[in-house]
Design an enzyme around this catalytic site. Sequence first.
Site, PDB file in Angstrom:
ATOM      1  N   PRO A  10       0.785  -1.227   0.000  1.00  0.00           N
ATOM      2  CA  PRO A  10       0.000   0.000   0.000  1.00  0.00           C
ATOM      3  C   PRO A  10       0.824   1.289   0.000  1.00  0.00           C
ATOM      4  O   PRO A  10       1.821   1.388   0.715  1.00  0.00           O
ATOM      5  CB  PRO A  10      -0.830  -0.101   1.287  1.00  0.00           C
ATOM      6  CG  PRO A  10      -0.140  -1.115   2.113  1.00  0.00           C
ATOM      7  CD  PRO A  10       0.492  -2.080   1.164  1.00  0.00           C
ATOM      8  N   ASN A  11       0.367   2.204  -0.810  1.00  0.00           N
ATOM      9  CA  ASN A  11       0.901   3.563  -0.920  1.00  0.00           C
ATOM     10  C   ASN A  11       2.231   3.650  -1.659  1.00  0.00           C
ATOM     11  O   ASN A  11       2.711   4.750  -1.941  1.00  0.00           O
ATOM     12  CB  ASN A  11       1.019   4.238   0.463  1.00  0.00           C
ATOM     13  CG  ASN A  11      -0.337   4.399   1.119  1.00  0.00           C
ATOM     14  OD1 ASN A  11      -1.254   4.943   0.510  1.00  0.00           O
ATOM     15  ND2 ASN A  11      -0.484   3.889   2.322  1.00  0.00           N
ATOM     16  N   ARG A  18       5.686  12.130  -2.979  1.00  0.00           N
ATOM     17  CA  ARG A  18       5.537  12.767  -1.666  1.00  0.00           C
ATOM     18  C   ARG A  18       6.570  12.213  -0.702  1.00  0.00           C
ATOM     19  O   ARG A  18       7.131  11.151  -0.942  1.00  0.00           O
ATOM     20  CB  ARG A  18       4.143  12.499  -1.083  1.00  0.00           C
ATOM     21  CG  ARG A  18       3.104  13.270  -1.851  1.00  0.00           C
ATOM     22  CD  ARG A  18       1.711  12.957  -1.422  1.00  0.00           C
ATOM     23  NE  ARG A  18       0.907  12.931  -2.659  1.00  0.00           N
ATOM     24  CZ  ARG A  18      -0.176  12.216  -2.843  1.00  0.00           C
ATOM     25  NH1 ARG A  18      -0.624  11.447  -1.902  1.00  0.00           N
ATOM     26  NH2 ARG A  18      -0.820  12.262  -3.980  1.00  0.00           N
ATOM     27  N   TYR A  23      11.336   8.641   1.793  1.00  0.00           N
ATOM     28  CA  TYR A  23      11.339   7.511   0.863  1.00  0.00           C
ATOM     29  C   TYR A  23      12.122   7.756  -0.423  1.00  0.00           C
ATOM     30  O   TYR A  23      12.152   6.887  -1.310  1.00  0.00           O
ATOM     31  CB  TYR A  23       9.886   7.119   0.523  1.00  0.00           C
ATOM     32  CG  TYR A  23       9.102   6.687   1.745  1.00  0.00           C
ATOM     33  CD1 TYR A  23       9.509   5.584   2.490  1.00  0.00           C
ATOM     34  CD2 TYR A  23       7.975   7.400   2.171  1.00  0.00           C
ATOM     35  CE1 TYR A  23       8.811   5.194   3.627  1.00  0.00           C
ATOM     36  CE2 TYR A  23       7.271   7.006   3.298  1.00  0.00           C
ATOM     37  CZ  TYR A  23       7.697   5.910   4.025  1.00  0.00           C
ATOM     38  OH  TYR A  23       7.018   5.513   5.142  1.00  0.00           O
ATOM     39  N   ASN A  74       8.013  -5.679  -0.432  1.00  0.00           N
ATOM     40  CA  ASN A  74       7.866  -4.516   0.440  1.00  0.00           C
ATOM     41  C   ASN A  74       6.375  -4.407   0.723  1.00  0.00           C
ATOM     42  O   ASN A  74       5.606  -3.923  -0.105  1.00  0.00           O
ATOM     43  CB  ASN A  74       8.387  -3.238  -0.214  1.00  0.00           C
ATOM     44  CG  ASN A  74       8.324  -2.049   0.751  1.00  0.00           C
ATOM     45  OD1 ASN A  74       7.679  -2.116   1.795  1.00  0.00           O
ATOM     46  ND2 ASN A  74       9.003  -0.960   0.390  1.00  0.00           N
ATOM     47  N   ALA A  77       2.934  -0.654   5.020  1.00  0.00           N
ATOM     48  CA  ALA A  77       2.454  -0.658   6.411  1.00  0.00           C
ATOM     49  C   ALA A  77       1.847  -2.006   6.820  1.00  0.00           C
ATOM     50  O   ALA A  77       1.765  -2.301   8.019  1.00  0.00           O
ATOM     51  CB  ALA A  77       1.434   0.461   6.612  1.00  0.00           C
ATOM     52  N   GLU A  98      12.441  -9.670   2.429  1.00  0.00           N
ATOM     53  CA  GLU A  98      11.689  -8.478   2.834  1.00  0.00           C
ATOM     54  C   GLU A  98      12.549  -7.246   2.577  1.00  0.00           C
ATOM     55  O   GLU A  98      13.742  -7.236   2.922  1.00  0.00           O
ATOM     56  CB  GLU A  98      11.372  -8.601   4.328  1.00  0.00           C
ATOM     57  CG  GLU A  98      10.645  -7.393   4.892  1.00  0.00           C
ATOM     58  CD  GLU A  98      10.384  -7.530   6.400  1.00  0.00           C
ATOM     59  OE1 GLU A  98      10.781  -8.551   7.015  1.00  0.00           O
ATOM     60  OE2 GLU A  98       9.803  -6.579   6.956  1.00  0.00           O
ATOM     61  N   HIS A 100      12.636  -2.806   2.680  1.00  0.00           N
ATOM     62  CA  HIS A 100      12.044  -1.500   3.004  1.00  0.00           C
ATOM     63  C   HIS A 100      12.996  -0.411   2.562  1.00  0.00           C
ATOM     64  O   HIS A 100      14.216  -0.544   2.731  1.00  0.00           O
ATOM     65  CB  HIS A 100      11.794  -1.365   4.512  1.00  0.00           C
ATOM     66  CG  HIS A 100      10.826  -2.382   5.014  1.00  0.00           C
ATOM     67  ND1 HIS A 100       9.480  -2.289   4.798  1.00  0.00           N
ATOM     68  CD2 HIS A 100      11.028  -3.550   5.673  1.00  0.00           C
ATOM     69  CE1 HIS A 100       8.887  -3.348   5.298  1.00  0.00           C
ATOM     70  NE2 HIS A 100       9.803  -4.135   5.831  1.00  0.00           N
ATOM     71  N   ARG A 107      12.969   4.172  13.076  1.00  0.00           N
ATOM     72  CA  ARG A 107      11.785   5.025  13.013  1.00  0.00           C
ATOM     73  C   ARG A 107      10.865   4.762  14.222  1.00  0.00           C
ATOM     74  O   ARG A 107      11.320   4.260  15.240  1.00  0.00           O
ATOM     75  CB  ARG A 107      11.076   4.796  11.679  1.00  0.00           C
ATOM     76  CG  ARG A 107      11.978   5.143  10.473  1.00  0.00           C
ATOM     77  CD  ARG A 107      11.260   4.991   9.160  1.00  0.00           C
ATOM     78  NE  ARG A 107      10.139   5.928   9.055  1.00  0.00           N
ATOM     79  CZ  ARG A 107       9.189   5.849   8.113  1.00  0.00           C
ATOM     80  NH1 ARG A 107       9.235   4.882   7.218  1.00  0.00           N
ATOM     81  NH2 ARG A 107       8.211   6.724   8.079  1.00  0.00           N
TER      82      ARG A 107
END
Length: 149
Positions: A10-11, A18, A23, A74, A77, A98, A100, A107
């Site tokens: 997602p996203n 953005r 990112y 990835n 969330a 995995e 990221h 974070r």
Amino acid sequence: MQKALILNGPNLNLLGTRQPEVYGSTTLKMVEDLCLNHGKSIGLEVACFQSNHEGALIDAIHAAKGVQDGIVLNAGAYTHTSIALMDAIASVELPVVEVHLSNIHAREEFRHTSYIAHVAVGQICGFGAQGYVLALDALTAHLKDRVSE
Ligand code: CA2
């Protein structure tokens, strides 16, 4: 030729548009092109898929069984929330690396937990888009190790 699926959650379709300070400025299309090109250079056939929907990601994992040799994931969330994704990975018995973009361990505390890590071969985080290239190399090495074992 071995095959790998690059699966983004997602996203991540918003990448490069953005929050570049978190990112980076690389778009999802650029990340996918990077993976396709790197795949070619190491003799790996790469396919890419992104969805904002948990069920669609689960379907993609199920569909990868018998088609792909491994997955670079990835989960966005969903990494921190989705037992369903974790179960899907366990059910297909494919190696998953995995990845990221950000260092999730540096974070907020809620990002330190990964359900994916329980069923992944390993985790690469904090290297931005380059992390996907590292993940493809790690997956390739893992697949080679398995053959020679
Ligand atoms: O660092 C990563 O790759 C993450 O998986 C990204 C997720 C975040 O929830 C994870 O904790 C770590 C968020 C993806 C959202 O991507 C955006 C990209 C550009 C603009 C807005 C969101």
